[in-house]
Each structure stands twice: as structure tokens, then as C-alpha cells.
Design an enzyme around this catalytic site. Structure first.
Site, PDB file in Angstrom:
ATOM      1  N   LYS A   1      -5.515  10.471   1.928  1.00 17.62           N
ATOM      2  CA  LYS A   1      -5.579  10.671   0.114  1.00 17.62           C
ATOM      3  C   LYS A   1      -7.421  11.310  -0.063  1.00 17.62           C
ATOM      4  O   LYS A   1      -7.440  12.118  -1.043  1.00 17.62           O
ATOM      5  CB  LYS A   1      -5.319  10.107  -1.276  1.00 17.62           C
TER       6      LYS A   1
ATOM      7  N   GLN B   1      -2.954   1.407  -3.047  1.00 17.50           N
ATOM      8  CA  GLN B   1      -2.391   1.566  -2.026  1.00 17.50           C
ATOM      9  C   GLN B   1      -1.457   0.162  -1.851  1.00 17.50           C
ATOM     10  O   GLN B   1      -1.990  -1.203  -1.691  1.00 17.50           O
ATOM     11  CB  GLN B   1      -3.363   2.062  -0.621  1.00 17.50           C
TER      12      GLN B   1
ATOM     13  N   ASP C   1       0.192   7.390 -10.115  1.00 13.85           N
ATOM     14  CA  ASP C   1       1.423   6.675  -8.961  1.00 13.85           C
ATOM     15  C   ASP C   1       2.593   6.771  -9.824  1.00 13.85           C
ATOM     16  O   ASP C   1       3.863   7.473  -8.758  1.00 13.85           O
ATOM     17  CB  ASP C   1       1.016   5.658  -7.653  1.00 13.85           C
TER      18      ASP C   1
END
Ligand code: NAD
Length: 285
Positions: free
Chosen positions: A53, A97, A120
């Protein structure tokens, strides 16, 4: 018949080129898109995802900030960092994460992220907005799948779509997006009685199960579009999807490979959401 391969790397490269151009434009106007990534603990797979990422951001001209915490980190420290990042106008996206260590309340952590920076798309408010067709950050993996379907001009209105898996990050939002696009959607899961009955009538079959090569060619309707979200590691170290590519490719009309399918698209859509968030921030400034 051998299926057309939907190349996630090629589509990602094209989209990331467009995103880099947008990011450069925003930066020239004084708003460089910025993504903050929080990693807790030493899970090797999570470390790889975070590294990819961050690298994706750098290549697209998006600034990235990485905050790492040990496995035994105090949840209050992580929540404190999220509050700090929420208040920082130079940060446009915040990503924690997953999975988090067991002593964390994952839901509380996700809810602590400002809805405006939830790139997200896991915050309950974004999920609610998505379900009502309001403007929302769409979770990256199912959003990437929608881009892949668009890239092959797959007609969605009236199509029979079957999604295997009902997780919050893939299956459920996938079903919402396909429904919004006009498909007739069936969600299958571990409690589904006759899975093959459902899969064999799918024009679009999305597998998000987490079981290697679970979907075999005999479960696929001839000519169907098969999207393999799964990422599984085999004992020999190789990656494979939830679909048995070898048998399914002879029946399907189009299919995504693993690796090189949905995986790269997930990061691309994360970059897209970050650029979108920065665009909204620049508009407000
Ligand atoms: P999950 O474990 O949260 O959900 C799996 C789902 O599969 C569950 O809803 C379960 O009901 C269903 N399932 C399990 N066994 C089944 C069976 N026998 N029949 C029918 N349904 C069954 O997993 P997830 O987070 O949704 O991830 C699914 C897969 O996608 C994993 O392999 C994961 O690594 C991968 N993934 C890939 C990306 C990407 O970027 N490509 C992103 C997220 C997840």
C-alpha cells in the site's frame, strides 16, 4: 472454450496512471493526497499488505505516513493516534491494517476513524450510506471487482450474480454494489444448503471464501464471469485463489487469475479513495 483473462495488473496500471495525474494536479494546487497507515503487531502477511500500500502511494505521488505498534500495544495509544490523524487537515485517508491483536476491540477502532477519512469504507456510517445509495467510501476489494466488470463491459442490469461469502469487507458490500447496479444477487455462505445449485446459474460468480481452489469448473455456468477474490498460500509457498483456475477457465467466459487479478485492484481502489478524499478536502478549503 477458454475464458478471457481479466488482467488486474494491466487494469490497475491504467487506473493508477490516471490517479497519479489527479494526485499531481491536486499537489500543484496545494493539496497533496496523504494516506496514514497504522500497523499493529508483527503479522507477516499484514506487513506485506502495508508495504504494498505504501509503495502504491509513492508511485502515484500520494504521500504516505506509516505508524507501527508492537503486538502488545495499548489500544488507547492507537486510538490516540487516530484522533490526532482525524484532526490533521493534511491527512486525507486513515487505514488500520486488520486483523488487530485479540485484545483490541476492532469495531471500536474502525468507528474511531473519521467518516470523511475512512478510505477503507469499513466505518458503520459508510456501510449504511452505501446500503442506501448515498455518497460513501466503498470498500476497496468489491469496488475493484466492479471496475473489473466494467472493464469487460459486463451488463449488470438483470444479470444473475452469486457471491460466495458474506464478510463485512468483501461479501456483503459486494452484494450491495451488484444490487445497486441492477443485478439479481444471491449471497451464499457456509450455511448454504446446495451451493452448486446457486453457482451453476450465475452469470457473475464472485468467490470470497478463503478456501484454496474451492470453486471447480463443474460449479460454473458455461460462459459466466468468474471473479476470484481469494488469496490462499499453498504448502509449496505458491499463491492461489478460491477458484480452481485450471478447471474453471475451460467453462467460464471470463475469469480473474490469482495472483494478478483482484489483489492489485484492491490497492488501486484504496489509492482512488484517498485521492477522492483529498479532492473533497481541497474543495472545502
Ligand atoms: P471471511 O473468512 O471473513 O469470510 C469467508 C466467507 O466464506 C464466510 O462468509 C463464510 O460463510 C463463507 N464460506 C466459508 N466456507 C464456505 C463454504 N463451504 N461454502 C460457502 N461459503 C463458505 O473471509 P474474507 O475476509 O471475506 O476473505 C475471503 C477471501 O478473500 C480470503 O481468501 C481472503 O484472503 C481474500 N481477500 C482478498 C482480498 C484481495 O485484495 N484480493 C481482500 C480481502 C480478502
Amino acid at each position: 472454450m477458454t475464458a478471457r483473462i481479466i488482467d488486474g495488473n494491466a487494469l490497475s496500471a491504467k487506473l493508477r496512471g490516471e490517479l497519479a495525474a489527479k494526485a499531481a494536479e491536486l499537489t500543484a494546487q496545494g493539496t497533496q493526497p496523504c494516506l496514514a497507515v497504522i500497523l499493529v503487531g508483527g503479522d507477516p502477511a499484514s506487513a506485506v499488505y502495508v508495504r504494498n500500500k505504501v509503495a502504491g502511494c509513492e508511485k502515484a505521488g500520494i504521500k504516505s505516513l506509516k505508524f507501527e505498534y508492537p503486538q502488545d500495544a495499548a489500544p488507547a495509544d492507537v486510538l490516540g493516534k487516530i484522533a490526532e490523524l482525524n484532526a490533521d487537515p493534511s491527512v486525507h485517508g486513515i487505514l488500520v491494517q486488520l486483523p488487530l491483536p485479540k485484545h483490541f476491540d476492532e469495531k471500536a477502532v474502525l468507528e474511531a476513524i473519521s467518516v470523511e477519512k475512512d478510505v477503507d469504507g469499513f466505518h458503520a456510517e459508510n456501510v449504511g450510506r452505501l446500503s442506501q445509495g448515498q455518497e460513501a467510501f466503498v470498500p476497496c476489494t468489491p469496488n475493484g471487482v466492479m471496475e473489473m466488470l466494467k472493464s469487460i463491459d459486463m451488463p449488470l442490469r438483470g444479470a444473475e450474480a452469486v457471491v460466495i461469502g458474506r464478510s463485512n469487507i468483501v461479501g456483503k458490500p459486494m452484494a450491495m454494489l451488484l444490487t445497486a447496479a441492477g443485478a439479481t444477487v444471491t449471497v451464499c455462505h457456509s450455511g448454504t444448503r446446495d451451493l452448486n445449485f446457486h453457482t451453476r446459474r450465475a452469470d457473475i460468480l464472485v468467490a470470497a471464501i478463503g478456501k484454496p481452489k474451492f470453486v471447480t469448473g463443474d460449479m460454473v455456468k458455461p460462459g459466466a464471469v468468474v471473479i476470484d477474490v481469494g488469496i490462499n498460500r499453498l504448502p509449496d509457498g505458491k499463491l492461489c485463489g478460491d477458484v480452481d483456475f485450471e478447471s474453471a477457465k475451460d467453462v467460464a467466459g471470463a475469469i480473474t487469475p490469482v495472483p494478478g487479478g483482484v489483489g492489485p485492484m484492491t490497492i488501486t481502489m484504496l489509492l482512488a479513495n484517498t485521492v477522492e478524499s483529498a479532492t473533497r478536502a481541497a474543495r472545502k478549503a
